[in-house]
Design a protein around this motif. Structure first.
Motif, PDB file in Angstrom:
ATOM      1  N   ILE A  37       0.861  -1.188   0.000  1.00 28.15           N
ATOM      2  CA  ILE A  37       0.000   0.000   0.000  1.00 28.15           C
ATOM      3  C   ILE A  37       0.894   1.234   0.000  1.00 28.15           C
ATOM      4  O   ILE A  37       1.768   1.379   0.848  1.00 28.15           O
ATOM      5  N   VAL A  85      -2.322  -1.247  -3.584  1.00 26.78           N
ATOM      6  CA  VAL A  85      -3.059   0.008  -3.427  1.00 26.78           C
ATOM      7  C   VAL A  85      -2.094   1.157  -3.702  1.00 26.78           C
ATOM      8  O   VAL A  85      -1.038   1.242  -3.094  1.00 26.78           O
ATOM      9  N   ASP A  87      -1.889   5.477  -4.511  1.00 29.34           N
ATOM     10  CA  ASP A  87      -2.488   6.809  -4.577  1.00 29.34           C
ATOM     11  C   ASP A  87      -1.367   7.777  -4.966  1.00 29.34           C
ATOM     12  O   ASP A  87      -0.372   7.899  -4.244  1.00 29.34           O
ATOM     13  N   GLU A 108      -6.353  -1.281  -6.255  1.00 26.64           N
ATOM     14  CA  GLU A 108      -6.992   0.026  -6.034  1.00 26.64           C
ATOM     15  C   GLU A 108      -6.040   1.127  -6.495  1.00 26.64           C
ATOM     16  O   GLU A 108      -4.887   1.180  -6.069  1.00 26.64           O
TER      17      GLU A 108
END
Length: 381
Positions: A37, A85, A87, A108
Motif C-alpha cells: 500500500i 493500493v 495513490d 486500487e
C-alpha cells in the motif's frame, strides 16, 4: 569570485544535492519491506511535516519537494510489482503509463492528473492543441497500460481532461467494480451510460463535476446501468432541471448534491431504493413539480411537505407503500396510486388543487386495507 567559478560551485552543489536525494531515497527503499500500500500524497505531507524551517524558506521547501519526487520515483521502480493500493499525483501521462506497466497486482488506484506538457520539442501552439495532445496520450495509456492491471477493482480519476473516449477505453479492465470521477466536466451522460457495456462488473459509481448532455439543457438522464448499487452525484448539479434515473433495479444507495432548480425527478424502476434514500433525495429538491416513483417496490413510507410547486406525484406500482403523507402542497392536482395495495394510511392536508375525481384512484387501493384517511384543507373535494 569570478562568475564562472560561482556557476561551477552552484552546479557542483546542485549535483551534490541530487546525489544526496538519490542516496536517501535508495536507503529508505532498502530499509522498507516490500510495500503493498502506497499513498504518495501522504508521503509528501509527512516529509513537509518532518522538515521544520524558517517561514518563507522557499529553497528548503523546494528541496523537500524534490526529495518527495525522488522517493516517489525510486519506490515506484522498486516496489511497483508488489503494490496493491496506489495513490499518486502526476504531471504527465507518461509517468502514469510507466507505473502501470509494472503494477500487475494493483487492486486500487487513485490518480490526480495535474497534466503539464513534458516534451518541450512538441509544445503545442495553443491551449486547445495542448489539451488534445494530453487527451490522446491519456487515451493511449488507458488502452495499452491499464490492461496490465487485471486485478484492478477500484479506480479514482481526478482530472478535467477526461472524456467519453477515455471511459470507453476502460473496457480493458473488465474487473473494475468501483469508479470515481472528479472534475469530470467533459464527460457526458451518454458516456456514463456506455459504461454499462464497457464495465460489466461496475456496481459503485461516483461523479463530481457538471456532466454534459446531448439532450435539452438542464436535463440529466442516466439509464442502462442495471448493475449499479451505489450512485453518488457530488457536485455540478446546480442548473439541473430534470433528473431521470430510471431502470436501476439494484440501486439502493443514492446521494446527490443540492438541486435547487430541479422540477422533474423520475426514479421509475429503481426497485431496490428504500424510503430513507428517497427522503434524503427529496430534501435536496425544493422546487420540484413532477415526481415519478413508478415501481419503486421497496418504498414503504413517503412524506411530502411544503413543496409549493409540486403538481403531480406518480406512485403506481409501489407495492410496499403503507404510509403516504402529503402536506401543504397547494398546486398538487394528481396522485397516481395504481397497484399500491399495501397502503393503510393516507394523510392529505392543504392540497387546495386536488379534486374529488382524483380520489377515485382509491378504489384500486382496496377499501379493506386503508384504515386511515385524513383530508383537511383540500378545498376542491
Amino acid at each position: 569570485m569570478p562568475p564562472r567559478a560561482v556557476q561551477t560551485a552552484s552546479d557542483a552543489l546542485a549535483e551534490y544535492q541530487h546525489s544526496l536525494l538519490r542516496f536517501v531515497a535508495a536507503l529508505v527503499c532498502q530499509l522498507c519491506a516490500p510495500l503493498r500500500i502506497l499513498r504518495l500524497p501522504l508521503l509528501r505531507a509527512s516529509l513537509e511535516g518532518i522538515h521544520v524551517s524558517a517561514e518563507g524558506d522557499d529553497e528548503s521547501s523546494s528541496y523537500t519537494g524534490q526529495l518527495a519526487d525522488e522517493l516517489t520515483r525510486v519506490i515506484c521502480e522498486r516496489h511497483a510489482p508488489a503494490l496493491e493500493v496506489l495513490d499518486l499525483v502526476i504531471g504527465a501521462p507518461e509517468q502514469l503509463g510507466a507505473i502501470l506497466r509494472r503494477c500487475a497486482r494493483l487492486r486500487e488506484l487513485t490518480v490526480r492528473l495535474n497534466l503539464v506538457s513534458s516534451d518541450p520539442t512538441h509544445a503545442p501552439h495553443s491551449v486547445a492543441d495542448r489539451t488534445t495532445a494530453l487527451c490522446t496520450d491519456l487515451a493511449a495509456i488507458f488502452g495499452h497500460d491499464l490492461p496490465n492491471t487485471p486485478h484492478l477493482r477500484s479506480l479514482s480519476l481526478d482530472t478535467p481532461h477526461l472524456t467519453d473516449s477515455h471511459l470507453l477505453a476502460l473496457y480493458s479492465v473488465r474487473s473494475l467494480g468501483r469508479l470515481r470521477l472528479l472534475r469530470a466536466s467533459r464527460v457526458t451522460s451518454e458516456g456514463i451510460a456506455s459504461l454499462a457495456d464497457a464495465l460489466p462488473a461496475l456496481s459503485k459509481l461516483a461523479i463530481c463535476g457538471q456532466l454534459r448532455t446531448t439532450v435539452p439543457e438542464g436535463q440529466l438522464a442516466l439509464s442502462r446501468l442495471e448493475r449499479i448499487t451505489s450512485l453518488s452525484l457530488e457536485s455540478g448539479l446546480m442548473g439541473t432541471k430534470q433528473l431521470l434515473l430510471t431502470q436501476h433495479p439494484h440501486l439502493h444507495d443514492l446521494r446527490v448534491a443540492p438541486l435547487p432548480r430541479l422540477v422533474q425527478l423520475d426514479l421509475s424502476g429503481c426497485s431496490a431504493l428504500g424510503s430513507r434514500a428517497v427522503a434524503a433525495l427529496l430534501s435536496q429538491t425544493p422546487a420540484l413539480e413532477l415526481l415519478t416513483l413508478y415501481a419503486c417496490a421497496r418504498l414503504s413510507e413517503l412524506n411530502l411537505a411544503g413543496f409549493a410547486q409540486l403538481k403531480t406525484v406518480q406512485l403506481s406500482g409501489c407495492t410496499a407503500l403503507t404510509t403516504l403523507s402529503i402536506l401543504q402542497c397547494p398546486k398538487l392536482g394528481g396522485i397516481g396510486l395504481d397497484g399500491c395495495y399495501a397502503l393503510t394510511s393516507m394523510h392529505l392536508c392543504g392540497l387546495r388543487s386536488l379534486r374529488s375525481a382524483e380520489l377515485l384512484v382509491l378504489a384500486s387501493v382496496g377499501p379493506l386495507r386503508l384504515r386511515s384517511l385524513r383530508l383537511p384543507g383540500c378545498a376542491l373535494l
